[in-house]
Design an enzyme around this catalytic site. Structure first.
Site, PDB file in Angstrom:
ATOM      1  N   TYR A 142      69.509 -29.195 110.976  1.00  0.00           N
ATOM      2  CA  TYR A 142      68.379 -28.435 111.550  1.00  0.00           C
ATOM      3  C   TYR A 142      67.237 -28.053 110.702  1.00  0.00           C
ATOM      4  CZ  TYR A 142      66.331 -24.135 113.290  1.00  0.00           C
ATOM      5  OH  TYR A 142      65.331 -23.243 113.879  1.00  0.00           O
ATOM      6  N   SER A 248      73.348 -27.473 107.512  1.00  0.00           N
ATOM      7  CA  SER A 248      74.339 -28.521 107.767  1.00  0.00           C
ATOM      8  C   SER A 248      74.340 -29.806 106.664  1.00  0.00           C
ATOM      9  CB  SER A 248      74.039 -29.224 109.255  1.00  0.00           C
ATOM     10  OG  SER A 248      74.306 -28.318 110.127  1.00  0.00           O
TER      11      SER A 248
END
Length: 375
Positions: A142, A248
């Site tokens: 993201y 992430s």
């Protein structure tokens, strides 16, 4: 952009293990890596229009060869808050066909569409004459803090450009490709890579890793066992956002060693240990998703092959050195991603600076702990 930035070993960080020529995933024979970086516009944010700071990173495990062949693979998710397409078949069938692509969260669909188009066109002789399916691997992290992610600015031609410019040799790191808008331990993060050479019964094999690093809180950060994050406390984005970790990390592990799919899954698990060396426990909102592949055992597509096949593989009993090489290489890849990165303005909320890690400050800390090569 500033002048060429130093990688970890060039800076003086004493990472262990013997690397390949490029200290990169591309040290593996046949493997090609490409990227497409898109940086357009300036603040303020206008959703759908920019600013745009994103891209795509692509990996061709078997290069540009014209015959489609299985790429043997294993997949593991430490924390599943993310996406990696093709993983269901990798777990069941043990292989995938075509490129690996890494991009931002909201661009998985168009990236998958473009990768399928490339497979169908590149292997046209096989796809036009047979009932073959295209199932590339597309993974994401993201980048919505630094990029207009909801504008979905990745286009089909961006993905195809990345695939078509894939090459061997040195890999661009930091703010490049899919890593363009990523944040790591509240420093600017992005793309990073490293490699290791392992010797098994007199034969050298290469283990290469590539990460898209977008994870971690500053207080967690360790480099070579040094609690760097507890010393470098300025410009912490968590003080601006007042939220928990929301990033992430995608890890791709490749090798030219002959390895079976179940062994590759065990290799993929070891990426978690490399990430953990950096300090991350694998946060709740983090998609920590790992893939290991081997481009050894070249064979025709199963649906075009005979019934009885043979497969060469390494004995599980000698895997300890391979596992160690993965852990070391992943740890180094994450640090290389941060060292290569450049400062970038935040978009939501706007106007703050996501700082790259400072070489001088890092060097002083590492020296105090005796973890620095001055030569």
């Amino acid at each position: 952009m500033n002048k060429k930035k130093l990688r970890g070993r060039e800076l003086g960080l004493p990472f262990e293990g013997k690397t390949g020529k490029f200290n990169a995933l591309t040290d593996i024979p046949e493997v090609l890596v490409g990227s497409k970086t898109i940086i357009k516009g300036s603040l303020p944010l206008s959703e759908g229009y920019g600013p745009i700071r994103t891209g795509v990173t692509t990996i061709l495990p078997r290069g540009l060869q014209k015959e489609p062949q299985p790429v043997w693979a294993g997949q593991y998710s430490l924390n599943g808050n993310g996406e990696m397409t093709g993983s269901h078949w990798i777990k069941d069938g043990g292989y995938f066909i075509g490129p690996i692509c890494i991009t931002n969260t909201n661009s998985v669909g168009i990236t998958h569409h473009a990768a399928c188009k490339w497979i169908i066109k590149h292997y046209n002789e096989y796809w036009s004459k047979n009932h073959l399916w295209a199932m590339p691997v597309v993974a994401e992290t993201y980048d919505g803090v630094l990029n207009d992610i909801n504008g979905q600015h990745i286009e089909e031609n961006n993905v195809l450009d990345s695939i078509n410019n894939s090459k061997s040799g040195f890999i661009n790191e930091g703010n490049t490709g899919g890593g363009t808008g990523m944040i790591c331990y509240e420093f600017k993060g992005g793309t990073g890579t490293s490699s290791r050479i392992v010797n098994i019964e007199g034969e050298d094999f290469t283990i290469g890793t590539l990460v898209q690093a977008n994870h971690g809180l500053r207080s967690w950060l360790n480099i070579l066992g040094v609690p760097v994050g507890k010393h470098l406390t300025k410009n912490k984005l968590s003080e601006v956002f007042s939220v928990s970790e929301m990033g992430s990390i995608i890890v791709i592990i490749g090798t030219d060693a002959p390895i079976m799919p179940h062994q590759l899954r065990r290799m993929a698990k070891r990426a978690a240990l490399g990430v953990a060396r950096g300090g991350s426990p694998g946060g709740n909102n983090s998609g920590d998703i790992f893939l290991a592949f081997s481009n050894a055992n070249s064979k025709s597509m199963p649906m075009l092959s005979k019934s009885k096949l043979q497969f060469e593989y390494i004995n599980d009993e000698v895997f300890d050195e391979i596992y160690l090489a993965i852990v070391q290489s992943v740890e180094e890849s994450v640090v290389n991603a941060m060292l290569a990165a450049e400062d970038m303005e935040t978009l939501r909320p706007g106007g703050h600076i996501c700082k790259a890690i400072d070489y001088n400050e890092l060097t002083e800390i590492m020296k105090k702990y005796g973890r620095f090569n001055s030569n």
